[in-house]
Design an enzyme around this catalytic site. Structure first.
Site: not given
Ligand SMILES: Cc1cc2nc3c(=O)[nH]c(=O)nc-3n(C[C@H](O)[C@H](O)[C@H](O)COP(=O)(O)OP(=O)(O)OC[C@H]3O[C@@H](n4cnc5c(N)ncnc54)[C@H](O)[C@@H]3O)c2cc1C
Length: 442
Positions: A11, A42
Site C-alpha cells: 500500500a 507473497c
Molecule cells: C508469507 C506471506 C505470503 C503472502 N502471499 C500472498 C499472496 O500470494 N497473495 C496475496 O494477495 N497476498 C499475500 N499475502 C498478503 C499480503 O502480503 C498483504 O496483504 C500485503 O503485504 C499488505 O500490504 P500492506 O502494505 O498493507 O502491509 P504490509 O505488507 O504488512 O506492510 C506494512 C509495512 O509497514 C511497516 N510498519 C508497520 N508499523 C510501522 C511503524 N510504526 N513505523 C514504520 N513502519 C511501520 C511494516 O514493517 C511493513 O513493512 C502474503 C503475506 C505473507 C506474510
C-alpha cells in the site's frame, strides 16, 4: 505540500508512486520500520523453498527513490502521530512533519500466549527477516510443526517440505483455509499436500512449547508430545492500529476509512491491511489481507491525498488464488455461509467431479461468491459477474456449463470498464477532450 507515508510495502509504495505521478513537485517521504528495500511478501515461500534468490525479491530499489525524488527512511519506526502539530515521531526521536499523512502499517502475526513461545526455533512467517531466520534454521532441522492451516501456514508447510523437512500442520478447526474455502475444497487440497507427506491434524492446538533455550518438542491439547526442531506460528494477523488508536483516530479491528480512504482526521489517510472497508460480497465492513487490495487502496488513497477525488467502491476482501502443490484454487467474495439464516437467504450451486470442484453462492439472483478447485478456467468471468452484480436468473441451470461465457451477457458492458468504479461522467461529454485533464482517471 508535504506528503508523509508510514509503511513501505504494497500500500505505502503504491501510494508513493501514485503521489509522484499526480504531483511532480511536492515533498514525499516514506518511513518504514523494515531496513530492506520494498519486497514482495507473497514470494517469501519461494525464497525458503529455494525457487527464488533474494535479489529477485525487491520490487523497488535505490534507483526508484532517486528517480522519483522520494525520500526513503528505512529501518525507523514511527512511535507517535501528533495530530495537532501535524508531525510524527520516530523511535530515535527524529520528527517528520506533514500536510497529508498516509498510514500503511499493515499487520503483524498473532502470537498465542503459550508457555515456551519465546524459545529459539519458534518463528512467524511474515517478513524477509523471518524467512531468512527460517532458512538458516532449516539447515539443522528434520522435523517442523506449523501451527495454523490458513494460507500462510500452508505456504510455510509447503516450503519446508520442499526442503525435505518432515512437516506436521496443526489446525484448531476442522478444515484447511477456513476463511477462504469450504470442507469439500479443503479435502481436495489436503490430499494434494499429503502427497508431499505433509501431515495435517485437525481440531487440535498446542498447550506448550518445550525445550531448554531451544524448542525440542510441542505438547498438544490432548497431552501428546511431538518432537520437532522448529515451530512456525501462523494463526492469523492483526492490523497495526496502535499509532492510529493512540492518535485518537476512529478504529475498530482496523482503521476506519471512508470510500476516499480518509480516516476520521481529514488530513490523515490509511490503506492496505491496516484498514476496514465495506465489502460488496458480504455487505459488511471487513479487513482485507491481500496484496492486490493493498495496492489498489494505496493508489486510490494517494489520488485522494493529491486532491483528485476518487471514490473506491466494490471492495472484495476475499480474493485468493493459490497453488501449494499441484492443485490450483481460486476463492472470491463470500465463500462460506454461517448459521441457518444465511442458508435460507442464499442459493448454492456446486459441481464435484473427482478432484475438480466448483461452487457458486447466489443471493437474490446475483452471484456473491465462488470457489473453484483444480479447474480455474474462466474464474475471471465469474469474478466479473460478482463485481458487477449481474442478474443471472435466466441462466442458473447452465451457469457452470463449460460453454457458459461473456457471450450470454452481450448487453452488459462489464469488462470494458474498470470494474472498481463507475466511469466518470466527464468522459461521456461530447467535449471531453477539452476537459480531459480534469476528468477522473481510471
Ligand atoms: C508469507 C506471506 C505470503 C503472502 N502471499 C500472498 C499472496 O500470494 N497473495 C496475496 O494477495 N497476498 C499475500 N499475502 C498478503 C499480503 O502480503 C498483504 O496483504 C500485503 O503485504 C499488505 O500490504 P500492506 O502494505 O498493507 O502491509 P504490509 O505488507 O504488512 O506492510 C506494512 C509495512 O509497514 C511497516 N510498519 C508497520 N508499523 C510501522 C511503524 N510504526 N513505523 C514504520 N513502519 C511501520 C511494516 O514493517 C511493513 O513493512 C502474503 C503475506 C505473507 C506474510
Amino acid at each position: 505540500m508535504k506528503y508523509l507515508i508510514i509503511g513501505g510495502s504494497a500500500a505505502g509504495m503504491q501510494a508513493a508512486e501514485e503521489l509522484r505521478k499526480k504531483d511532480k513537485k511536492s515533498e514525499i517521504t516514506l518511513i518504514s520500520k523494515e531496513k530492506d528495500y520494498p519486497y514482495s511478501r507473497c514470494l517469501l515461500s519461494r525464497y525458503v523453498d529455494k525457487r527464488m534468490s533474494i535479489n529477485n525479491f525487491y520490487f523497488k530499489t535505490d534507483h526508484f527513490f532517486k528517480d522519483k525524488n522520494i525520500k526513503a527512511v528505512l529501518g525507523k519506526e514511527v512511535i507517535e502521530i501528533k495530530r495537532q502539530e501535524k508531525k510524527v515521531i520516530c523511535d530515535d526521536l527524529k520528527e517528520f512533519s506533514y500536510d497529508k499523512l498516509l498510514i500503511a502499517t499493515g499487520s503483524t502475526p498473532w502470537m498465542p500466549d503459550i508457555d515456551g513461545i519465546n524459545l529459539a526455533g519458534v518463528y512467524t512467517f511474515h517478513s524477509l527477516d523471518d524467512a531468512k531466520k527460517i532458512k538458516e534454521s532449516i539447515k539443522n532441522a528434520r522435523k517442523a510443526v506449523v501451527l495454523g492451516a490458513g494460507f500462510i501456514g500452508l505456504e510455510a508447510a509447503y516450503a519446508l517440505s520442499k526442503n525435505n523437512i518432515d512437516v506436521t500442520v496443526i489446525e484448531k478447526g476442522s478444515q484447511l483455509l477456513p476463511k477462504q474455502i469450504d470442507l469439500s475444497a479443503s479435502k481436495i487440497i489436503q490430499a494434494d499436500l499429503e502427497e508431499l507427506k505433509i501431515k495435517i491434524i485437525f481440531d487440535e492446538s498446542l498447550s506448550s512449547i518445550n525445550g531448554e533455550g531451544r524448542i525440542d518438542s510441542v505438547t498438544l491439547m490432548n497431552n501428546s508430545l511431538m518432537q520437532c526442531d522448529m515451530l512456525i506460528i501462523a494463526i492469523g494477523v492483526r492490523p497495526n492500529v496502535f499509532l492510529a488508536k493512540k492518535a485518537g483516530l476512529e478504529t475498530d479491528r482496523g482503521i476506519i476509512v471512508d470510500e476516499f480512504f480518509r480516516t476520521s482526521d481529514k488530513d490523515i489517510y490509511a490503506a492496505g491491511d491496516v484498514i476496514e472497508i465495506n465489502d460488496i460480497a458480504t455487505g459488511k465492513r471487513d479487513l482485507s489481507a491481500t496484496w492486490f487490495n493493498a495496492v489498489l487502496h494505496g493508489k486510490y488513497a494517494a489520488g485522494n491525498m493529491a486532491g483528485y477525488r476518487k471514490r473506491y467502491t466494490g471492495a472484495v476482501g476475499i480474493q485468493n488464488a493459490v497453488q501449494f502443490h499441484r492443485i490450483p484454487v481460486i476463492s472470491f467474495g463470500k465463500t462460506l455461509l454461517e448459521g441457518d439464516d444465511e442458508y435460507k437467504d442464499y442459493e448454492v450451486i456446486t459441481i464435484l467431479k473427482g478432484n475438480v470442484y466448483k461452487k457458486l453462492i447466489i443471493k437474490a439472483n446475483r452471484i456473491v461468491g465462488m470457489i473453484f478447485v483444480n479447474d480455474i478456467n474462466k474464474s475471471g468471468f465469474y469474478a466479473a459477474l460478482i463485481r458487477n452484480s449481474v442478474d443471472i436468473s435466466m441462466y442458473k441451470d447452465r451457469i457452470l456449463d463449460s460453454d457458459f461465457s461473456y457471450a450470454y451477457f452481450k448487453d452488459n458492458n462489464f469488462g470494458e470498464y474498470n470494474t472498481y468504479f463507475k466511469t466518470d461522467e466527464c468522459w461521456e461529454r461530447p467535449d471531453w477532450w477539452a476537459h480531459r485533464l480534469h476528468c477522473q482517471m481510471g
